[in-house]
Design an enzyme around this catalytic site. Sequence first.
Site, short mmCIF file in Angstrom:
data_model
loop_
_atom_site.label_atom_id
_atom_site.label_comp_id
_atom_site.label_asym_id
_atom_site.label_seq_id
_atom_site.Cartn_x
_atom_site.Cartn_y
_atom_site.Cartn_z
N GLY A 73 -17.51 18.97 11.00
CA GLY A 73 -17.53 19.34 9.44
C GLY A 73 -16.37 19.69 8.92
O GLY A 73 -15.86 19.22 7.87
N ASN A 153 -24.75 28.37 4.00
CA ASN A 153 -25.16 28.82 5.37
C ASN A 153 -25.49 29.99 6.00
O ASN A 153 -26.22 30.32 6.82
CB ASN A 153 -23.84 28.51 6.47
CG ASN A 153 -22.55 29.09 5.67
OD1 ASN A 153 -22.29 29.07 4.68
ND2 ASN A 153 -21.91 30.03 6.57
N GLN A 181 -25.34 22.18 6.51
CA GLN A 181 -26.56 22.71 7.05
C GLN A 181 -27.98 22.32 6.48
O GLN A 181 -29.05 22.43 6.90
CB GLN A 181 -26.75 24.28 6.03
CG GLN A 181 -25.57 25.11 6.65
CD GLN A 181 -25.81 25.60 8.10
OE1 GLN A 181 -27.03 25.56 8.70
NE2 GLN A 181 -24.97 26.35 8.79
N HIS A 203 -23.13 19.50 15.44
CA HIS A 203 -23.67 20.74 16.18
C HIS A 203 -24.65 21.41 15.38
O HIS A 203 -25.29 22.51 15.89
CB HIS A 203 -22.54 21.65 16.84
CG HIS A 203 -21.86 22.41 15.84
ND1 HIS A 203 -22.08 23.84 15.76
CD2 HIS A 203 -20.78 22.22 14.83
CE1 HIS A 203 -21.39 24.30 14.75
NE2 HIS A 203 -20.39 23.35 14.27
N THR A 239 -8.33 6.85 18.41
CA THR A 239 -9.52 5.88 19.21
C THR A 239 -11.16 6.50 19.03
O THR A 239 -10.99 7.96 19.52
CB THR A 239 -9.32 5.68 20.55
OG1 THR A 239 -7.92 4.85 20.46
CG2 THR A 239 -10.22 4.89 21.36
N CYS A 324 -17.56 45.64 10.08
CA CYS A 324 -17.00 46.95 10.05
C CYS A 324 -15.61 46.85 10.49
O CYS A 324 -15.18 46.49 11.77
CB CYS A 324 -17.83 47.74 11.02
SG CYS A 324 -17.44 49.56 10.97
#
Length: 373
Positions: A73, A153, A181, A203, A239, A324
């Site tokens: 992506g 997302n 998404q 993925h 390729t 944090c």
Amino acid sequence: MTAQRIYLDYNASTPVDPAVSAAMMPFLADHFGNPSSGHWAAAPAKAALERARGQIAAVLGCEDDEVVFTSGGSEANNLALKGVFFVRRSGGDHIITTRIEHPAIIEPCRFLERLGARITYLPVDGFGRVDPDDLRRAITPHTILVSIMHANNEVGTIQPIEECARIAREHDILFHTDAAQSVGKIATDVNGLGVDLLSIAGHKLYAPKGVGALFVRRGVQLEPLIHGAGHESGRRAGTESALLAVGLGKACELARDLSPMDRVRALRDRFWRELQSRFGNRIALNGHPTHCLPNTLNVSFIGRVGAEILERLDGVAASTGSACHSGRIELSPVLAAMSVAPEVGMGAIRFSLGRGTTREEIHAVAERLSAIL
């Protein structure tokens, strides 16, 4: 005793579907030829590559030759933004996007700003949704591209892509959407959406990592990111991997059937109701209550720190919307753009469900949260 491991981070990455793995296996053991060669060893790889291209085109409702294979992506987004800018900058240098885009959009925009591009980052409302009127007002005679993600997302909010794309088309401006998404969760027909460019990440839809695709409407010219031989109709040198293309193609074939999302949506809604019953006004929903991905639940435990809760949720894989640093809580850019109050946003956790999520798992997570809080 180790707690049961529960995966609720499907927006970060999905497992490879068994049917996808099975489709890929012959290309691990055999069919090693270069798809661009003209002999017997290349034929099976070439045929598989084009079959996969057709499977991707089918889920997008486009033509086979409008699909460009990429490494994922991020590359697809970079190719869309940079490819348009480098071709069209003589006629305009203005790009419009939003404040809640994935870094794979924000960072290329910042790079293009260093090359002279002018970028407008549209605001969003408290639900994380863009106002199409803001887009209309942002357009100038120099605007060459609009890029607005299909669904966020972090909070799952779905954008009014059809209306925004219509506005861009009225001004003869190209429109790109990052659909990493949304493919396999909601409809992604490119003609229904009205987009000129659309990015896919393998993925995120049960294909392997390292493969993606960019839909490029016929007639749209892009400057390649990778120069070399004339692979992918001259749009992306290198390729092609028949192995990875087969995996993405099979995943897209499975993604055409959106019916599994009905069960996922019901589980997500059940999870939200259970959390509400346990925590009442100590919990808040982040994102749009209806214009939202069917698998995504981003909630804030008010007055608490999401990262600390996740640390104590032994065995549960999920994501937090805050970080944090030296004792200071920093909200994610998405929650900040939504003007979420710090005492709310710091307690944000994103639970994203998938095909493998069970009713027992979400109940177990709710139980563990009750024990912690």
